[in-house]
Design a protein around this motif. Structure first.
Motif, short mmCIF file in Angstrom:
data_model
loop_
_atom_site.label_atom_id
_atom_site.label_comp_id
_atom_site.label_asym_id
_atom_site.label_seq_id
_atom_site.Cartn_x
_atom_site.Cartn_y
_atom_site.Cartn_z
N MET A 75 70.83 55.08 76.33
CA MET A 75 69.92 55.32 75.21
C MET A 75 70.61 54.94 73.90
N GLY A 76 71.38 53.86 73.94
CA GLY A 76 72.07 53.41 72.74
C GLY A 76 71.11 52.88 71.70
N LEU A 77 71.66 52.47 70.58
CA LEU A 77 70.87 51.95 69.47
C LEU A 77 70.97 50.43 69.48
N ARG A 78 69.83 49.76 69.66
CA ARG A 78 69.80 48.30 69.74
C ARG A 78 69.65 47.72 68.34
N ILE A 79 70.60 46.88 67.94
CA ILE A 79 70.58 46.26 66.62
C ILE A 79 69.89 44.90 66.69
N ASN A 80 70.38 44.05 67.59
CA ASN A 80 69.74 42.76 67.86
C ASN A 80 70.02 42.39 69.32
N ASP A 81 69.79 41.14 69.69
CA ASP A 81 69.98 40.75 71.09
C ASP A 81 71.43 40.87 71.55
N ASN A 82 72.37 40.68 70.64
CA ASN A 82 73.79 40.69 71.01
C ASN A 82 74.48 42.03 70.81
N ILE A 83 74.00 42.83 69.88
CA ILE A 83 74.72 44.06 69.52
C ILE A 83 73.91 45.29 69.88
N GLU A 84 74.58 46.20 70.59
CA GLU A 84 73.99 47.49 70.91
C GLU A 84 75.06 48.56 70.70
N ILE A 85 74.71 49.59 69.95
CA ILE A 85 75.62 50.69 69.68
C ILE A 85 75.48 51.70 70.81
N SER A 86 76.59 52.04 71.46
CA SER A 86 76.53 52.98 72.58
C SER A 86 76.47 54.42 72.09
N ASP A 87 76.11 55.32 72.99
CA ASP A 87 75.88 56.72 72.63
C ASP A 87 77.14 57.43 72.16
N TRP A 88 78.29 57.09 72.71
CA TRP A 88 79.51 57.80 72.32
C TRP A 88 79.89 57.55 70.86
N GLU A 89 79.35 56.48 70.26
CA GLU A 89 79.65 56.17 68.86
C GLU A 89 78.74 56.93 67.90
N LEU A 90 77.64 57.48 68.41
CA LEU A 90 76.67 58.19 67.58
C LEU A 90 76.75 59.69 67.84
N VAL A 91 76.83 60.47 66.78
CA VAL A 91 76.83 61.93 66.89
C VAL A 91 75.70 62.45 66.02
N GLU A 92 74.77 63.17 66.63
CA GLU A 92 73.66 63.74 65.88
C GLU A 92 73.82 65.24 65.81
N SER A 93 73.60 65.79 64.62
CA SER A 93 73.57 67.24 64.49
C SER A 93 72.33 67.60 63.69
N PHE A 94 71.74 68.72 64.04
CA PHE A 94 70.50 69.15 63.41
C PHE A 94 70.77 70.41 62.58
N VAL A 95 70.30 70.38 61.34
CA VAL A 95 70.50 71.50 60.44
C VAL A 95 69.16 71.84 59.79
N ARG A 96 69.11 72.98 59.14
CA ARG A 96 67.89 73.37 58.45
C ARG A 96 67.72 72.52 57.19
N ALA A 97 66.51 72.06 57.00
CA ALA A 97 66.21 71.25 55.83
C ALA A 97 66.02 72.14 54.61
N SER A 98 66.31 71.59 53.44
CA SER A 98 66.10 72.34 52.20
C SER A 98 64.74 71.99 51.64
N GLY A 99 64.34 72.69 50.61
CA GLY A 99 63.09 72.38 49.94
C GLY A 99 61.93 73.22 50.42
N PRO A 100 60.70 72.87 50.00
CA PRO A 100 59.52 73.66 50.34
C PRO A 100 59.18 73.56 51.82
N GLY A 101 58.46 74.53 52.31
CA GLY A 101 58.04 74.52 53.71
C GLY A 101 57.81 75.90 54.25
N GLY A 102 58.04 76.91 53.42
CA GLY A 102 57.75 78.28 53.83
C GLY A 102 58.66 78.76 54.94
N GLN A 103 58.11 79.56 55.83
CA GLN A 103 58.91 80.16 56.90
C GLN A 103 59.43 79.12 57.88
#
Length: 137
Positions: free
Chosen positions: A1-29
């Motif tokens: 599930m890597g990130l495809r840039i073009n036909d030749n380049i694909e970024i593999s999963d081990w190079e990408l780190v995703e973290s999820f945090v609470r967003a700031s701003g309006p939105g109530g509860q």
């Protein structure tokens, strides 16, 4: 599930780190309960998919998003959906890398021709003569 840039380049999963945090701003509860903002970290300096010149251009393009240890950090909290923010972060990273893949054209030095220089001086002289005629008699 890597990130495809073009036909030749694909970024593999081990190079990408995703973290999820609470967003700031309006939105109530919803803002207080759900971690919808995404912080995508790409280890660009250690990436085998990118060449040296591409990494250098990516560093210049990324600007403040480039960290000291050679990673690109993209933070997205545009929408209320975690999945959509994740897609946006990946798209922005892909666009940044695509921009870095384009090598700038080398500038060719040019010179002003002698004829152009002569015409410029003649025009200046003519203009000076016109202005000199405006003076007191």
């Amino acid at each position: 599930m890597g990130l495809r840039i073009n036909d030749n380049i694909e970024i593999s999963d081990w190079e990408l780190v995703e973290s999820f945090v609470r967003a700031s701003g309006p939105g109530g509860q919803n803002v207080n309960k759900v971690s919808t903002a995404v912080e995508l970290r790409f280890e660009a300096a250690r990436s085998p998919a990118l060449t040296g010149p591409v990494k250098a251009r990516l560093k210049r393009i990324a600007g403040r998003k480039w960290t000291g240890d050679g990673a690109v950090v993209i933070f997205v909290q545009d929408t209320r959906s975690q999945a959509r923010n994740r897609e946006l972060a990946r798209e922005r990273l892909a666009e940044m890398i695509r921009a870095a893949l384009v090598a700038p054209k080398r500038r060719v030095k040019t010179r002003v021709s002698q004829n152009q220089k002569r015409k410029r001086v003649e025009a200046k002289k003519k203009r000076g003569e016109v202005k000199a005629l405006r003076g007191k008699v």
